[in-house]
Design an enzyme around this catalytic site. Structure first.
Site, mmCIF file in Angstrom:
data_model
loop_
_atom_site.group_PDB
_atom_site.id
_atom_site.type_symbol
_atom_site.label_atom_id
_atom_site.label_comp_id
_atom_site.label_asym_id
_atom_site.label_seq_id
_atom_site.Cartn_x
_atom_site.Cartn_y
_atom_site.Cartn_z
ATOM 1 N N SER A 46 0.845 -1.197 0.000
ATOM 2 C CA SER A 46 0.000 0.000 0.000
ATOM 3 C C SER A 46 0.878 1.243 0.000
ATOM 4 C CB SER A 46 -0.864 0.020 1.260
ATOM 5 O OG SER A 46 -1.470 1.294 1.440
ATOM 6 N N TYR A 64 -1.714 -0.689 10.179
ATOM 7 C CA TYR A 64 -1.878 -1.023 8.751
ATOM 8 C C TYR A 64 -0.612 -0.628 7.979
ATOM 9 C CZ TYR A 64 -3.923 -1.025 4.045
ATOM 10 O OH TYR A 64 -4.176 -1.265 2.712
#
Ligand SMILES: NC(=O)c1ccc[n+]([C@@H]2O[C@H](COP(=O)([O-])OP(=O)(O)OC[C@H]3O[C@@H](n4cnc5c(N)ncnc54)[C@H](O)[C@@H]3O)[C@@H](O)[C@H]2O)c1
Length: 268
Positions: free
Chosen positions: A148, A161
């Site tokens: 990501s 995350y």
């Protein structure tokens, strides 16, 4: 566009979004697809969609938080298609409750931190473990992990995350380094904001607009944009690329923080 004719592929989190787009894209290039997902109905529907379009597919339930299920998903792929050539470790823990609690290091419950690491990071590592094992049996293969932009540049939210994705980047380089001489390549794709069930459920519209404003390109990326790059990294066209974390983010992480405001300053 290179052919993936006859290749056998396993994709995690393939019941929706980036994973589903990748499953359909690899299938359209001739690969045989094992659609895996935590949700049985979504995995089954993904496999059906591929078959209806003339491709070859099957499905398996796999929660990447469970080692036995990952081992079983790889075994099911080998049992069904005879080998494993392509593994897309795409699933991550994306439940809105977990993302909402992943605010900052002052407030994140340690259980939430552990859960993110235990599913997203550990699950990707275990995918590599069982994927590499299977690929060693047949002389090599290609692994693509989904990272990501939050694993490439720091953000003021979602520390667990972001750290899990940054660790996946190093895992990618490790696997590429450790198994390159066995003809196993390992790369990652790092998307910016892509419109999917997960991002639509969690990212408020004004924040989406801020993200779009921060991109260098004037349009939003799609799951298909991600799938095209995964297909490239899975194919022999990219045979000399390994250990790479490819930002597929419209230039979101390629520039100075002042970029969006400076655009307005210069009137561009
Ligand atoms: N959409 C974005 O903006 C974006 C940006 C950067 C990275 N990503 C990454 O892309 C990947 C796919 O996300 P998406 O946006 O396509 O989401 P999505 O919600 O559309 O699809 C995710 C799929 O994963 C499945 N899943 C959830 N937990 C799982 C688990 N423990 N085991 C197996 N499957 C599980 C879900 O059932 C769902 O079908 C994730 O790794 C995510 O972190 C997405």
């Amino acid at each position: 566009m290179s052919s993936l004719q006859g290749k056998s592929a396993l994709i995690t989190g393939a019941g929706s979004g980036i994973g589903l787009a990748t499953a359909k894209t690899l299938a359209s290039r001739g690969a045989r697809i094992m659609v895996s997902d935590l949700r049985e109905d979504a995995a089954r529907a993904g496999a059906e969609e591929i078959k209806e379009a003339g491709g070859e597919a099957d499905f398996v339930i796999c929660d990447i938080g469970d080692e036995a299920q990952i081992e079983q998903a790889v075994a099911a792929t080998v049992a069904r298609f005879g080998r494993l050539d392509i593994l897309h470790n795409n699933a991550a823990l994306l439940s809105p409750d977990v993302l909402a609690a992943d605010v900052d290091v002052l407030t994140i419950p340690v259980e939430v931190w552990d859960q993110v690491m235990n599913v997203s990071l550990r699950g990707t590592m275990l995918g590599c473990k069982y994927g590499v094992k299977a690929m060693l049996e047949t002389g090599g293969g290609a692994i693509v992990n989904t990272s990501s932009m939050y694993g490439m540049s720091a953000f003021n939210r979602m520390p667990a995350y972001g750290v899990s994705k940054a660790a996946i980047n190093m895992l990618t380089q490790h696997v590429a380094t450790a198994y390159g001489r066995k003809n196993i390549r390992c790369n990652a794709v790092a998307p910016a904001l892509i419109k999917t069930a997960a991002s639509e459920a969690f990212i408020p519209k004004p924040l989406t607009e801020l993200h779009d404003d921060a991109a260098a390109l004037p349009f939003s990326g799609t799951a298909q944009d991600m799938a095209n790059v995964v297909a490239f990294l899975a194919s022999d066209e990219s045979r000399y690329i390994t250990g790479e974390v490819l930002r597929v983010d419209g230039g979101t992480t390629s520039h100075l923080a002042t970029y969006a405001d400076a655009r307005r300053f210069f009137g561009d």
